[in-house]
Design an enzyme around this catalytic site. Structure first.
Site, PDB file in Angstrom:
ATOM      1  N   LYS A   1     -73.683  13.778  51.253  1.00  0.00           N
ATOM      2  CA  LYS A   1     -72.268  13.912  50.918  1.00  0.00           C
ATOM      3  C   LYS A   1     -71.520  14.358  52.166  1.00  0.00           C
ATOM      4  O   LYS A   1     -71.988  15.212  52.919  1.00  0.00           O
ATOM      5  CB  LYS A   1     -72.100  14.959  49.820  1.00  0.00           C
ATOM      6  CG  LYS A   1     -70.675  15.429  49.567  1.00  0.00           C
ATOM      7  CD  LYS A   1     -70.666  16.521  48.508  1.00  0.00           C
ATOM      8  CE  LYS A   1     -69.278  17.070  48.252  1.00  0.00           C
ATOM      9  NZ  LYS A   1     -69.265  18.068  47.156  1.00  0.00           N
TER      10      LYS A   1
ATOM     11  N   ASP B   1     -70.269  24.348  41.322  1.00  0.00           N
ATOM     12  CA  ASP B   1     -70.861  25.568  41.872  1.00  0.00           C
ATOM     13  C   ASP B   1     -69.799  26.476  42.483  1.00  0.00           C
ATOM     14  O   ASP B   1     -70.120  27.498  43.079  1.00  0.00           O
ATOM     15  CB  ASP B   1     -71.891  25.211  42.946  1.00  0.00           C
ATOM     16  CG  ASP B   1     -71.277  24.403  44.088  1.00  0.00           C
ATOM     17  OD1 ASP B   1     -70.546  23.439  43.805  1.00  0.00           O
ATOM     18  OD2 ASP B   1     -71.541  24.715  45.266  1.00  0.00           O
TER      19      ASP B   1
ATOM     20  N   TYR C   1     -71.181  18.425  56.373  1.00  0.00           N
ATOM     21  CA  TYR C   1     -69.800  18.384  56.845  1.00  0.00           C
ATOM     22  C   TYR C   1     -69.752  18.587  58.356  1.00  0.00           C
ATOM     23  O   TYR C   1     -70.621  19.240  58.936  1.00  0.00           O
ATOM     24  CB  TYR C   1     -68.977  19.478  56.167  1.00  0.00           C
ATOM     25  CG  TYR C   1     -68.818  19.282  54.689  1.00  0.00           C
ATOM     26  CD1 TYR C   1     -67.785  18.521  54.174  1.00  0.00           C
ATOM     27  CD2 TYR C   1     -69.710  19.869  53.794  1.00  0.00           C
ATOM     28  CE1 TYR C   1     -67.634  18.342  52.810  1.00  0.00           C
ATOM     29  CE2 TYR C   1     -69.573  19.699  52.427  1.00  0.00           C
ATOM     30  CZ  TYR C   1     -68.527  18.935  51.936  1.00  0.00           C
ATOM     31  OH  TYR C   1     -68.389  18.750  50.583  1.00  0.00           O
TER      32      TYR C   1
END
Length: 264
Positions: A173, A24, A143
């Site tokens: 993730k 992406d 994150y």
């Protein structure tokens, strides 16, 4: 987990482990190496063993004929490197649009610790709610990023992955903390399958040693973009990463078996 979500989750991984190749980055970085002819790159990485690929919804017509029966994830937010703040991820799609584009799953990026955390938390909550209606799994790219936040600190990463679970994600993730011992604390922070990001490419051996360390810590695989799609041989590096994730190979053995140079 309902039957539809479980079935679609199986399409983006293999036996509960995941080699996902996000592509992406065109919206973020532009048509960089590996993405101009994205069709060839998708074909190469899926022939190499990637379980699934990930793009923005507009690239879907370029994905399906080239993914060799691999799974497909549609990413639902973005920012650009030429905009005022790359941490300010804005919505680019909905779960319904992703389903129309043929997605098996959706993903969303959240920066835990940033000044945009509140809005991104709300976005993730809406996506997980909508995804439940369609039986679509959600991959949260969680994150630890923001003022004074160490992006590789295990405690901060553990907070980020737990954030993703608390808001209803199915897979999470995050960044790798740098070693297996510290990453165990990250994995132990959630019951979700945890996959690591690739980050800036640092060489094949370093990439695979990070994957090996994460797997030894209990990770479920990788969601690795530039280290794979910008590689001079995307098929070979995808094969090497898959060998570590799915076959338990060492970094050195995976490099050798994929026909890549075994770096000192």
């Amino acid at each position: 987990m309902d039957a539809g979500t479980a079935a679609r989750l199986d399409r983006i991984g293999t036996d509960g482990k995941y080699v996902i190749v996000p592509m992406d980055h065109g919206i973020t970085l532009g048509a960089v190496k590996g993405l101009t002819d994205i069709e060839s790159t998708i074909d190469a990485v899926t022939r190499g063993g990637a379980d699934s690929v990930l793009t923005q919804k507009g690239i879907a017509p370029r994905v399906h004929e080239n993914k060799n029966d691999a799974g497909y994830v549609v990413h639902l937010n973005a920012s650009t490197t030429i905009g005022p703040d790359s941490n300010d991820k804005r919505m680019t799609g909905t779960v319904k649009e992703a389903v129309r584009a043929g997605a098996d799953a959706v993903s969303l990026h959240v920066n835990v610790g940033s000044k945009y955390e509140r809005e991104q938390m709300e976005d993730l909550a809406r996506v997980t709610d909508e995804a439940t209606e369609y039986g679509v799994p959600v991959l949260a790219m969680a994150y630890a990023r923001g003022p004074g936040v160490d992006e590789h600190d295990a405690e901060s990463l553990g907070h980020a992955v737990r954030f993703a679970e608390e808001v209803g994600s199915d897979v999470v993730k995050t960044a790798y903390s740098g070693d297996a011992e510290s990453f165990e604390r990250v994995v132990e922070s959630t019951r979700l399958p945890v996959v690591i990001a690739g980050g800036e490419p640092e060489g094949d051996r370093a990439t695979l040693e990070a994957v090996r360390g994460a797997m030894d810590a209990g990770a479920a695989g990788v969601s690795m973009g530039r280290s794979i799609f910008q590689h001079d041989d995307p098929e070979a590096i995808a094969r090497a990463v898959s060998a570590v994730v799915h076959d338990g190979r060492s970094a050195e053995d995976a490099l050798r078996e994929a026909g890549l140079a075994v770096e000192a």
